[in-house]
Design a protein around this motif. Sequence first.
Motif: not given
Length: 314
Positions: A31-32, A244-249, A279-288
């Motif tokens: 679910n990326s 945990p979004v980056c670890t999940n995707v 993780c870049v696309e999915s990060c909620p605050p877009q800090v990756i």
Amino acid sequence: MGLLDNLLNAFLKATDPRPRYTEARCLLYKNSVGGCDRCYGVCPKGAVRLEGWRVELDEVLCTGCGLCTGVCPGLALEYPLGGIQEALIRGKGKLRCSKAEGKGEEVLCLGRLTPGLLAEAGSRFGKVVLARGACGACRIGGPEVPERLARMAEEARRYFPVEVEVVEGELPGERVGRRELFQALLGSAKRTAADLVPELPLAVSEEKEGELPAELRLRRLAASRAPEVRWPRIRVEEGCTLCPVCTNVCPTEAVRRVREGEEYVLYLQVAACTGCGACVESCPPQVIRLEEAPKEEVGQELELFRGKPPWYDL
């Protein structure tokens, strides 16, 4: 399970043209944000279907060209790479597709080559020479193969400065005589027979828990022989909420999140990062952010971010 059952299962596996699909590494299944349809877009035979948040491969339409494995960012689609690596070693960096006549080691389609295979062969032999047939008329791969090979070679140079030459027709060298042809056919028959008579119980080709996928192990081996590398890695900037979004995707579990006292810490296993960007696309605050790691960081686990999450006292 008896010997006949093992032989039947091995035969069915050997004749199935489809690559192995590891659901847990698929960005669609993960679910990326933005999903992923690269395998669907590259398949020249329409054998890939995207259904129910997973990839379905049609056994009848699939020809085994391997183009989908080369574009999968999470390495969810893969063929066993050991046999192709062995062929490259026996051929001293020279390999031909099954439609290119002449002597030399062969693979069904050059579309099965990966950046890891090319980089590792280059680290051994310096130059990799590939012979192809007439891709435009080929029923296995198709006209897209040369372009995809060029992209695989460019990706391979992130891990080792390999030179890849693709020729149409025979591999450079002498034409094969009857004796060499017979020996090649006999060797191929022996390898096929060995594949169809496995040890009991039937060996499982899955990697061990916690072990890098075969493709990443090849890339790391090539990188260990390179003067410098451009391995993909990520950086986490200020503003991370330690969710945990980056670890999940992450399809290869390169990113892990652990609690240490009242803090949470994000760690990155650099060698497991494919640069897929999920993780870049999915990060909620877009800090990756995606960047490149030098050779000395490839074998390390780096601390990406540490802190007390804003939701900790809720």
